[in-house]
Enzyme design. Structure first.
Site, mmCIF file in Angstrom:
data_model
loop_
_atom_site.group_PDB
_atom_site.id
_atom_site.type_symbol
_atom_site.label_atom_id
_atom_site.label_comp_id
_atom_site.label_asym_id
_atom_site.label_seq_id
_atom_site.Cartn_x
_atom_site.Cartn_y
_atom_site.Cartn_z
ATOM 1 N N ASP A 37 0.841 -1.196 0.000
ATOM 2 C CA ASP A 37 0.000 0.000 0.000
ATOM 3 C C ASP A 37 0.877 1.247 0.000
ATOM 4 O O ASP A 37 2.021 1.215 0.460
ATOM 5 C CB ASP A 37 -0.909 -0.027 1.247
ATOM 6 C CG ASP A 37 -2.053 0.967 1.135
ATOM 7 O OD1 ASP A 37 -2.298 1.486 0.028
ATOM 8 O OD2 ASP A 37 -2.694 1.252 2.160
ATOM 9 N N ASN A 85 -10.249 -2.668 -6.042
ATOM 10 C CA ASN A 85 -9.475 -1.779 -6.929
ATOM 11 C C ASN A 85 -10.110 -1.792 -8.313
ATOM 12 O O ASN A 85 -10.268 -0.755 -8.959
ATOM 13 C CB ASN A 85 -8.026 -2.266 -7.118
ATOM 14 C CG ASN A 85 -7.150 -2.151 -5.889
ATOM 15 O OD1 ASN A 85 -6.173 -2.867 -5.752
ATOM 16 N ND2 ASN A 85 -7.485 -1.241 -4.986
HETATM 17 C C1 FPP Z 1 -1.642 0.507 -3.344
HETATM 18 O O1 FPP Z 1 -1.315 1.776 -3.685
HETATM 19 C C2 FPP Z 1 -1.217 -0.485 -4.270
HETATM 20 C C3 FPP Z 1 -1.950 -1.098 -5.251
HETATM 21 C C4 FPP Z 1 -3.067 -0.534 -6.018
HETATM 22 C C5 FPP Z 1 -1.616 -2.472 -5.567
HETATM 23 C C6 FPP Z 1 -0.161 -2.776 -5.750
HETATM 24 C C7 FPP Z 1 0.302 -2.503 -7.112
HETATM 25 C C8 FPP Z 1 1.596 -2.429 -7.434
HETATM 26 C C9 FPP Z 1 2.704 -2.637 -6.486
HETATM 27 C C10 FPP Z 1 1.954 -2.076 -8.828
HETATM 28 C C11 FPP Z 1 2.276 -3.170 -9.760
HETATM 29 C C12 FPP Z 1 2.330 -4.559 -9.315
HETATM 30 C C13 FPP Z 1 2.800 -5.538 -10.096
HETATM 31 C C14 FPP Z 1 2.808 -6.932 -9.634
HETATM 32 C C15 FPP Z 1 3.349 -5.261 -11.407
HETATM 33 P P1 FPP Z 1 -2.459 2.865 -3.586
HETATM 34 O O2 FPP Z 1 -2.711 3.358 -4.951
HETATM 35 O O3 FPP Z 1 -3.668 2.308 -2.884
HETATM 36 O O4 FPP Z 1 -1.746 3.915 -2.660
HETATM 37 P P2 FPP Z 1 -2.454 5.043 -1.776
HETATM 38 O O5 FPP Z 1 -3.274 4.321 -0.716
HETATM 39 O O6 FPP Z 1 -1.302 5.789 -1.192
HETATM 40 O O7 FPP Z 1 -3.295 5.859 -2.709
#
Ligand code: FPP
Length: 277
Positions: A37, A85
């Protein structure tokens, strides 16, 4: 039980080796799961667009996986894309995450092979775009005979929907007379989870400070130790995985039993008086 290959400690960085040296090799977790996250906040703090946070996050995925494989961690499971998501983020961000996943798989396959990593997926992956599924299958098949860390990406995954899918599977077995409803056991439910062939996680790490489970591995984490770090996922590296494991090893796991400092047990429970309240 399946176990990963021998550790390749000489491939760790000097800093990683220093932390690894403090670990008890016989008490390493078998399975670490991570809620990645903070990609968006990482980008926001740098006045960058969110997609750059995801891109850096993909880099962390590879680096953390390589450290996991070097210490001989058998199972690493990463929450890469939840059902929520998929449903609740703007289409442009979902499309970007799909393209990032596809590029990630294409450009990291060789590194997966070099690190003997076996790639798997959990979730309703049949709902992902066809060209992404095709790449996923290609990487899964190419890495299928690797004997090191199994990296499982949770994609279009939700813990509740996993349970719904498991119960549908059980209902079909009942309908076909394979099992009797009154005799359903925990083992029967386990058999129908996406993780049927995996041990439950020993350690669940969540980055970026939130203290919640977010619908991840709900059945499997019944006795899992939880480690929350303030660090955003794009800043998370192998060394932080090792720090989380060191913290895990300082804990006493009890599975509902009495701890070492839990006081004396009364030999005859009948003799214990209970004060009226
Ligand atoms: C949370 O960040 C993360 C995700 C949406 C999922 C994880 C995705 C990745 C690490 C990118 C690519 C993965 C692979 C396997 C290629 P957020 O957008 O929720 O962060 P925030 O809460 O700070 O907005």
């Amino acid at each position: 039980m399946y176990s990963a290959d021998k550790p390749r400690i000489d491939e760790l960085t000097a800093e990683e080796r220093a932390i690894y040296a403090t670990l008890k090799p016989d008490r390493l977790p078998q399975h670490v799961a991570i809620i990645m996250d903070g990609n968006g906040r990482w980008a926001g703090h740098r006045s960058l667009k969110r997609f750059l946070g995801h891109q850096q996050g993909a880099n962390s995925v590879q680096l953390v996986t390589e450290t996991a494989s070097r210490i001989g961690l058998p199972w690493l499971t990463l929450y890469a894309f939840s059902l929520e998501n998929n449903l609740r983020r703007p289409r442009a961000e979902v499309n970007f995450l799909m393209r990032l996943l596809k590029t990630y798989l294409e450009s990291n396959l060789q590194r997966m092979m070099d690190n003997n990593v076996r790639m798997r997926y959990i979730g309703r992956t049949h709902e992902l775009p066809a060209e992404v599924q095709e790449k996923m299958r290609w990487v899964e098949e190419t890495t299928a005979r690797n004997t090191g860390t199994t990296l499982t990406l949770a994609l279009n995954y939700g813990g509740r929907s996993e349970l719904v899918d498991a119960f549908r599977g059980l209902a079909a077995e009942i309908k076909h007379g394979k099992i009797v409803a009154d005799h359903i056991t925990e083992e029967d439910i386990h058999r129908h989870l996406y993780t049927a062939k995996m041990p439950d996680p020993d350690l669940l790490i969540r980055t970026s400070g939130e203290q919640r489970i977010s619908n991840f591995l709900l059945w499997q984490i019944a006795y899992t130790e939880i480690f929350v770090t303030e660090r955003y996922w794009p800043d998370f590296r192998g060394i932080h995985l090792l720090e989380a494991i060191a913290d895990f090893q300082r804990r006493e796991r009890r599975y509902g039993a009495i701890g070492e400092d839990g006081g004396e047990v009364e030999e005859d429970p009948e003799q214990i008086g209970i004060a009226a309240s």
